[in-house]
Structure formats: C-alpha cells, structure tokens
Design a protein around this motif. Structure first.
Motif, PDB file in Angstrom:
ATOM      1  N   LYS A 178      -5.648  -4.196  14.093  1.00  0.00           N
ATOM      2  CA  LYS A 178      -5.475  -2.813  14.553  1.00  0.00           C
ATOM      3  C   LYS A 178      -4.100  -2.281  14.185  1.00  0.00           C
ATOM      4  N   ILE A 179      -3.089  -3.148  14.243  1.00  0.00           N
ATOM      5  CA  ILE A 179      -1.733  -2.739  13.858  1.00  0.00           C
ATOM      6  C   ILE A 179      -1.693  -2.391  12.370  1.00  0.00           C
ATOM      7  N   VAL A 180      -2.301  -3.228  11.555  1.00  0.00           N
ATOM      8  CA  VAL A 180      -2.337  -2.977  10.109  1.00  0.00           C
ATOM      9  C   VAL A 180      -3.071  -1.672   9.815  1.00  0.00           C
ATOM     10  N   GLU A 181      -4.172  -1.448  10.518  1.00  0.00           N
ATOM     11  CA  GLU A 181      -4.942  -0.218  10.308  1.00  0.00           C
ATOM     12  C   GLU A 181      -4.087   1.019  10.590  1.00  0.00           C
ATOM     13  N   ASN A 182      -3.345   1.002  11.684  1.00  0.00           N
ATOM     14  CA  ASN A 182      -2.501   2.147  12.020  1.00  0.00           C
ATOM     15  C   ASN A 182      -1.343   2.304  11.042  1.00  0.00           C
ATOM     16  N   ALA A 183      -0.761   1.184  10.610  1.00  0.00           N
ATOM     17  CA  ALA A 183       0.354   1.256   9.666  1.00  0.00           C
ATOM     18  C   ALA A 183      -0.088   1.893   8.357  1.00  0.00           C
ATOM     19  N   HIS A 184      -1.271   1.544   7.890  1.00  0.00           N
ATOM     20  CA  HIS A 184      -1.787   2.139   6.660  1.00  0.00           C
ATOM     21  C   HIS A 184      -2.150   3.607   6.875  1.00  0.00           C
ATOM     22  N   LYS A 185      -2.681   3.928   8.030  1.00  0.00           N
ATOM     23  CA  LYS A 185      -2.988   5.321   8.326  1.00  0.00           C
ATOM     24  C   LYS A 185      -1.737   6.185   8.270  1.00  0.00           C
ATOM     25  N   LEU A 186      -0.637   5.653   8.785  1.00  0.00           N
ATOM     26  CA  LEU A 186       0.593   6.420   8.896  1.00  0.00           C
ATOM     27  C   LEU A 186       1.337   6.563   7.577  1.00  0.00           C
ATOM     28  N   GLY A 187       1.040   5.709   6.585  1.00  0.00           N
ATOM     29  CA  GLY A 187       1.673   5.922   5.297  1.00  0.00           C
ATOM     30  C   GLY A 187       2.067   4.695   4.511  1.00  0.00           C
ATOM     31  N   LEU A 188       1.981   3.491   5.078  1.00  0.00           N
ATOM     32  CA  LEU A 188       2.301   2.302   4.302  1.00  0.00           C
ATOM     33  C   LEU A 188       1.171   2.048   3.312  1.00  0.00           C
ATOM     34  N   THR A 189       1.523   1.800   2.056  1.00  0.00           N
ATOM     35  CA  THR A 189       0.509   1.636   1.015  1.00  0.00           C
ATOM     36  C   THR A 189       0.422   0.216   0.487  1.00  0.00           C
ATOM     37  N   THR A 249       7.827  -0.802   0.939  1.00  0.00           N
ATOM     38  CA  THR A 249       8.815  -0.124   0.106  1.00  0.00           C
ATOM     39  C   THR A 249       9.600   0.863   0.962  1.00  0.00           C
ATOM     40  N   VAL A 250      10.767   1.228   0.468  1.00  0.00           N
ATOM     41  CA  VAL A 250      11.625   2.151   1.220  1.00  0.00           C
ATOM     42  C   VAL A 250      10.965   3.520   1.337  1.00  0.00           C
ATOM     43  N   PRO A 281      10.355  -5.616   6.128  1.00  0.00           N
ATOM     44  CA  PRO A 281      11.033  -4.601   6.946  1.00  0.00           C
ATOM     45  C   PRO A 281      11.661  -5.142   8.221  1.00  0.00           C
ATOM     46  N   GLY A 282      11.334  -6.378   8.589  1.00  0.00           N
ATOM     47  CA  GLY A 282      11.882  -6.910   9.832  1.00  0.00           C
ATOM     48  C   GLY A 282      11.453  -6.064  11.025  1.00  0.00           C
ATOM     49  N   SER A 283      12.367  -5.883  11.961  1.00  0.00           N
ATOM     50  CA  SER A 283      12.020  -5.184  13.204  1.00  0.00           C
ATOM     51  C   SER A 283      11.787  -3.694  13.019  1.00  0.00           C
ATOM     52  N   SER A 284      12.130  -3.140  11.853  1.00  0.00           N
ATOM     53  CA  SER A 284      11.816  -1.727  11.638  1.00  0.00           C
ATOM     54  C   SER A 284      10.311  -1.510  11.544  1.00  0.00           C
ATOM     55  N   PHE A 285       9.535  -2.596  11.491  1.00  0.00           N
ATOM     56  CA  PHE A 285       8.070  -2.507  11.514  1.00  0.00           C
ATOM     57  C   PHE A 285       7.528  -2.388  12.936  1.00  0.00           C
ATOM     58  N   LYS A 286       8.340  -2.729  13.934  1.00  0.00           N
ATOM     59  CA  LYS A 286       7.849  -2.803  15.318  1.00  0.00           C
ATOM     60  C   LYS A 286       7.314  -1.489  15.880  1.00  0.00           C
ATOM     61  N   PRO A 287       7.819  -0.313  15.464  1.00  0.00           N
ATOM     62  CA  PRO A 287       7.210   0.916  15.988  1.00  0.00           C
ATOM     63  C   PRO A 287       5.705   1.002  15.763  1.00  0.00           C
ATOM     64  N   PHE A 288       5.197   0.416  14.678  1.00  0.00           N
ATOM     65  CA  PHE A 288       3.749   0.414  14.459  1.00  0.00           C
ATOM     66  C   PHE A 288       3.052  -0.452  15.514  1.00  0.00           C
TER      67      PHE A 288
END
Length: 739
Positions: free
Chosen positions: A485-496, A513-514, A406-413
């Motif tokens: 902690k970043i990975v934990e939040n990313a998975h909580k928010l919806g990344l599978t 994934t998109v 995802p590049g920088s589109s991952f940065k919000p997490f």
C-alpha cells in the motif's frame, strides 16, 4: 492342464518358436557387439594417423582450448552487443536532428540544443589546421583504426599506470561520437562496452569524413555550446571558417575538459592548453615549429563572456522533454522549435552558486563531492535544476538520472498511508522500541529508543522503528500488505522508479531520483494532486505558430490521495523543521514543511521540503557511492535548501503549506532569524519577474509582430489601427502582471 499343453503338438511348436526368437536375439546382440569392436578398431586405426606427441601435441591442445574459449567469448560478445545494437534504429541519425531555442519564463534566450539547420559548416569549409589540430590532440590514428584504437588505448593505459592517475584518454573520436549519439555520460563498465560496440557499428555505417563531421557538430565545448561552429561563435564571435591558427588551437583544446579550459572561465589555462595543442600539431607532423611560432607568441583572445551563465542540466532536461513530445507526435512535422520554459534564471544561478559554495567550503570535511537540487512550482513546473557540481567535467544529470536511496525522506509516504487508514492521527501514542521482521531488525539513529510518544514527534525525530511498525499496522499485522500500500501511494504521488518490496522499504532503502522526490513532495504541497514535472510552458515552431501549451496540452493535475490526510501530514512535517531533524531549513517568517533523509553508512543525504510557494529537493553524495563523513540530511542538505529557498521567497507574497494554519508573527525589522547566520547572498534582491500569464501575453505580442513583419515583407496590407489597439491592450495587461 499346463503339462498337457506342453506335451501337445501345438505346445511343442510354440516352445520351438520361442527358442528361435531367443536364439535370434542372442545372435543379433553378439553380432552387433562384434561389429562395434571392428568399427572401433577401424576408427582407432584411422585416428592413429593424427596422433601427435611432444611439442606438436602441446600446440594442438592450446589450439583446442583457444577455440573453446573463442567460441565462449563470441557468445558472450553477442550477448553484450544486443543492448548496444538496440540503440540503433532506422532513424538513429535523426534522433537529435532538432533545432531548439530555449527561453526563460520571461522570454529571454537562455540556450540552444540540437543542430541548427541553417548553421552547419561542411568539413571542407573549415580551415585544414583546425581539423588537424583536433586529430593531433584527440585521435592521431583516426584514419587507421576500425573505431577502437587498440594501440592508443594501450598507450594511454601505460601512461596512466605510470602516473597513478588519468593523464591520457583512450577513447577514439568514434567512441566519443557513439557516446554523444546514443549513450549517457554515466561512468560504468556497461556504458564503455556499449560504446565500443557502437563505435565499430558506426565505422561500418559511416565514412571517416561523416564521423568527423558529426563529432565536430555535436560535441559539448563548454559555455552551453554544442559543436565547433557554436563554440567559435560563442568564444570568438566569428564563424569557424574564419578562425586563426591560435583560435583553432584553443578550440581544439576544449574537447578534453570544456569547463576547465573554457577561455571565458580560465583564460590562462585555455592558453596553456592551446600551447599544448600547437605542440601536438608539430609532433604529429602536420605543421612545423616555424609555422606555429606566430600562434604561440600571439595567443587567441576570446570575446568577454564572463557574465554568461548557461543552465546546461536544465536545458538537457528540457530538450529531452521536447524530444519526447516530438516522438509522441504532439508537435507536428517540423524540426525547429522555440520553447519558453519555466526556469527562473536568478533562482537557477543561486542554486548553482549555493551548491558550489557548500561543496567548496564544507565538502572536503564531509568527504562529499557531488550534489543535486530541483526546485519546482506546486503544479510541477521546474524553476531550477542542478545536476552536479561541474557540467563540463560530467554532463551526467544527477537530478534526473541518478537513482539513490532517499533514507528517511521517504517516510512521509509511510505516514500518509497510515493516516489514510483512519486509525492514526498526529496525537496517536506510539511506542518506540525494538522491532524485527524475520531475521531483520531495525535500529534508530545512534541506537536509542524514546519509549511512548505522539506520532507527530516520531516523524519529527525520524524514528526508524515507528516507520516499520506503521508498515505492519497498515497491513493489519501483515507487513508485506502494508508495504504494498505504501508503494502504491508513492507511485501515485509521483515516484516513477521501481520500489522493490523489502523489509527496509519503510525507512527508504529503495532508490529514487531527485526530480521525482521534488514532484512527489509537490503533491504534498498542493493537497494531494499528482503533478508530473515539466520544463516547457509553451512551444512554437519555426514559423512562430503555437504548437504546444502545457496548460492546454499537458497532463492535468490529478487528485490521487485525500486532501484532508495530506493536510494532516503537512502539519506534522512542519514540526520536522521547527523542532526536529530539519531545523537548519527554517526560513525567516515563512512556514516550512519538510523531511531529512540519511542512508546507512552515510552514502546519501537529503532534504526535501516545501512552502505554499515552492518545493525543493536537495541531495548530497558521491558518484562512486563511497561513504561521507557522517553527513546527515539535517546538515548540508538542509542548509543548502535554506539558502536557495530564502532567495526564492524574496519579494513575493509567501504562503503556508497546504492545510497548515498560518501562525506566523511579523518579526522586528532589525531582528535576525535564529539558527544559521544569513549569508551575504541571501541579502541580494531578486530581479522582478513577470507572472506566467503576463509572459504569455508578451510572447503573443512578439508572435503578432513577427506575423506583421512577414505580411509586410510579402506586400500585404496590415490594419494598423486594429492591430495597434490589440497590442496596446495586451501590453497593458502584461504590465499589471509584474510580481
């Protein structure tokens, strides 16, 4: 003392005993050695009988090597076969044995998937020239090979090598069926290996007739149709039993490239392909030139379907959702369903057209060949999905199955996790400068550093160094803890997808994934609630009974991160669009929050963004991971997102993103938005649609009417007065739901 023991009678006896043991040991070893020599001599004499020399020895050596390699190959083959055979279960033939009719959000039919139980046509009921045309074109040695046509494959390889391209396909009908039944359309070596094993497996479990029947029933034939019966109905408005030779040739020509040769898209190409099929019939010996002459001179004329559009990637996604619900025993024992989906057909068409326009006009200059997009509601309802440029050429869904960085589109997490520590806010001053973790050092785009600046500006301009520094700060100096902690939040928010712990994770080096990115950004848009994406709003069985409703039976939104921190992040993300890397995504008089993403060597480019109404994720790239020509997320992805969303927000009451103050000012009627010039398509008004509640009421009315019809046909008496009153009241409520 010792001397007296040696001279004593007992001592002498002990000494003689030890000497006897030593003598026995020595003699035993000697005898054993002599016996071994004799045995070896006898063995050598025996083996001398098998001694070979000259050409015979060479043959023996080659045979031994072949045996060794064969044994090793058998072990490797067994290892490779395990994943393929795991796809086969006791009920493998029923995996797709569903009949599903899909409706749009307003109740209009948009397509079907599965096998219609009352619409199957036995092989013997089809015209002989139809099956012969298929065999002559797709697999002439079908009745001779064991699932893999080695001769045909070698011939195809030879022809393709001479032509420097793919001219002939080497897959047999059985291999194509194996792919349709068990595998995806992803072009990988692993898939081809599994396909070959499964083809052989099918040959041992089914007759040739059964294989051909399944192939004709389940192959994709363009126009959103699966199976030759559905294709015949779609293209010619008749059963496959009644097609002429010219029509059969046109149908048989669709198997190679259903979109390219679909008659409702390119009739001249379809007729040229049918001409080739007729030649194949003659070459294979099924018919004579005189018998096909009439079909050549009078080519088939299909039904006018130029206005029909099938949202195939969306239907595949919705069908997989239904199959999961069936597997989880949530839909009862029936196999026939009608599913009302969340799709907005106007928005779906706009998304497909926009992606095609961008790839056609700008794709060559950027060296970009593929794109995908997902538009969802704030509760996860998928309104539009585009899985690639051409469904007929490749049914692989890049929106759901392709995992890309995802590049920088991952940065919000990363930034959200930093805000959740309580030590950061948008005005916090951070220093943009070199940073290394071990031997790895991160660099900004164009290798420039901005020095001290507010955190909000660091996100707006997508500074890589700040994202890495935040990961270190989140872990209180331990980057590994921070990344966890970043990975934990990313998975909580919806990344599978799995997010591997690497030092480059904060700058988007893992794969997603998109559809997951759209879902996770929906959690930003709704204030921190996880909302898994879904297509099915409600599902009815073959009797019209409601067996599933998402708001009743689906997963409920779950607050997974603090809403206050999400509101702060959203405000920061609006600056990405107003003054940062995503300015091309700005909408006229609509507040937008979002983030661009660009990966190393320009393999992937993203824009993910949202308003208070919709969420969208757009990706551009190439299937073979080749680099694009300096495409960033702020170029085609942001422009594509802008065009789709400008259309999506027509005729609705727009809202700002969650937690963002609505500071919009009405613009003069004659003014134009700054930035990109509006396209002509943006000016096209959307069709008025029903609200979800209104559409549900109309579906209930339809169910009541069907029930009433069934009762009348059964001779029952219907209370017309009360029934009419209920219907009138619901119809009135539905009319008020137009938006």
């Amino acid at each position: 003392m010792l001397q007296s023991f040696r001279t004593s009678t007992f001592g002498k006896r002990v000494a003689r005993a030890l000497l006897s043991v030593d003598a026995w040991f020595d003699s035993t070893i000697y005898a054993g050695g002599e016996s071994s020599k004799t045995a070896y001599a006898d063995f050598s004499a025996f083996m001398d009988r098998f001694h070979v020399s000259g050409i015979r020895r060479l043959a023996v050596e080659l045979s031994c090597e072949a045996l060794t390699l064969g044994l090793g190959g058998a072990i490797v083959a067994l290892i490779l076969a395990v994943p393929a055979f795991q796809d086969t279960t006791d009920d493998w033939l029923k995996k797709q044995d569903l009949a599903v009719t899909f409706l749009d959000r307003n109740g209009a039919e948009i397509g079907r998937r599965g096998i219609l139980h009352d619409d199957g046509v036995p092989l013997e009921s089809m015209p002989a020239f139809l099956t012969e045309a298929v065999l002559a074109t797709e697999d002439r040695r079908f009745y001779e090979h064991f699932g893999i046509d080695i001769i045909g494959t070698m011939r195809a390889l030879t022809v393709n090598a001479r032509s420097s391209g793919v001219v002939q396909g080497g897959s047999s009908i059985t291999q194509q069926l194996a792919k349709n039944l068990f595998l995806s359309n992803q072009r990988t070596i692993e898939r081809k290996i599994r396909e070959a094993y499964l083809a052989v497996w099918l040959e041992f479990h089914l007759t040739k007739k059964q294989i051909l029947q399944l192939y004709l029933d389940r192959v994709y034939m363009g126009g959103g149709t699966f199976g030759i019966q559905a294709a015949s109905e779609f293209y010619f408005g008749k059963s496959v039993r009644d097609v002429s030779l010219a029509e059969a040739a046109m149908l048989a020509g669709l198997f190679k490239a259903p979109t390219k040769y679909a008659p409702h898209i390119n009739l001249p190409a379809a007729r040229a392909r049918a001409y080739d099929v007729l030649s194949n019939l003659v070459d294979a010996g099924y018919m004579t030139e005189g018998e096909v002459r009439s079909a050549r001179e009078n080519p088939a004329t299909p039904v006018d379907r130029t206005r029909d559009v099938s949202p195939d990637w969306y239907l595949d996604y919705a069908y997989d959702e239904v199959r999961r619900l069936v597997a989880d025993d949530k839909l009862g024992d029936t196999r026939v369903f009608t599913v009302r989906t969340a799709i907005d057909m106007d928005l779906q068409k706009k998304a497909e057209a926009t992606i095609e326009d961008e790839l056609r006009q700008n794709g060559p200059s950027y060296h970009a060949k593929q794109s995908a997009a997902v538009i969802v509601d704030l509760d996860g309802a998928v309104h539009a999905m585009v899985g690639g440029r051409d469904y007929g050429a490749s049914q692989f869904n890049r929106a759901t199955d392709a995992q890309r960085q995802p590049g920088s589109s991952f940065k919000p997490f990363v930034y959200l996790t930093a805000l959740m520590t309580g030590r950061f806010k948008p005005s916090t001053i951070v220093v943009d400068g070199p940073v290394c973790i071990g031997n790895w050092c991160v660099h900004n785009y164009e290798n420039r550093y901005a020095g001290a600046l507010p955190l909000v500006n660091a996100l707006a301009h997508s500074l890589n160094t700040i994202a890495v520094k935040l990961s270190i700060a989140i872990g209180n100096g331990n980057a590994k803890i921070g990344r966890a902690k970043i990975v934990e939040n990313a998975h909580k928010l919806g990344l599978t997808t799995p997010l591997n712990d690497t030092v480059s994770l904060p700058v988007g080096a893992d794969e997603v994934t998109v559809v997951d990115m759209a879902s996770a950004y929906a959690a930003f848009a709704n204030g921190g609630k996880r909302v898994p994406p879904y297509a099915a709003i409600e599902i009815r069985n073959g009797l019209g009974d409601l067996v599933y409703r998402h708001d009743r039976d689906g997963l409920k939104p779950e607050q997974v991160v603090p809403a206050a921190d999400v509101a702060t992040l959203n405000t920061m993300l609006t600056h990405v669009v107003t003054e940062g890397t995503g300015t091309r995504a700005r909408l006229d008089n609509v507040t937008v929050a979002g983030k661009t993403g660009t990966t190393n060597s320009y393999h992937d480019a993203w824009f993910c963004g949202f308003t208070g109404n919709y969420v969208g994720a757009v990706w551009f790239g190439n299937d073979d991971y080749t680099s694009m020509n300096k495409m960033t997320g702020g170029t085609l992805p942001a422009m594509t997102w802008h065009d789709i969303m400008a259309f999506a927000h027509q005729g609705i009451e727009t809202k700002p993103p969650f937690g963002v103050e609505d500071v919009r000012k009405p613009l003069p009627v004659a003014s134009q938005p700054q930035g990109d010039a509006p396209s002509q398509a943006d000016a096209t008004a959307r069709t008025a649609t029903l609200s979800r509640h209104s559409a549900s009421i109309i579906m209930e009315i339809g169910a009541l009417m069907r029930s009433a019809g069934q009762q009348r046909s059964a001779g029952d008496t219907l209370d017309v007065a009360s029934g009419s009153s209920d219907l009138a009241g619901q119809a009135s409520a539905a009319r008020t739901g137009l938006q």
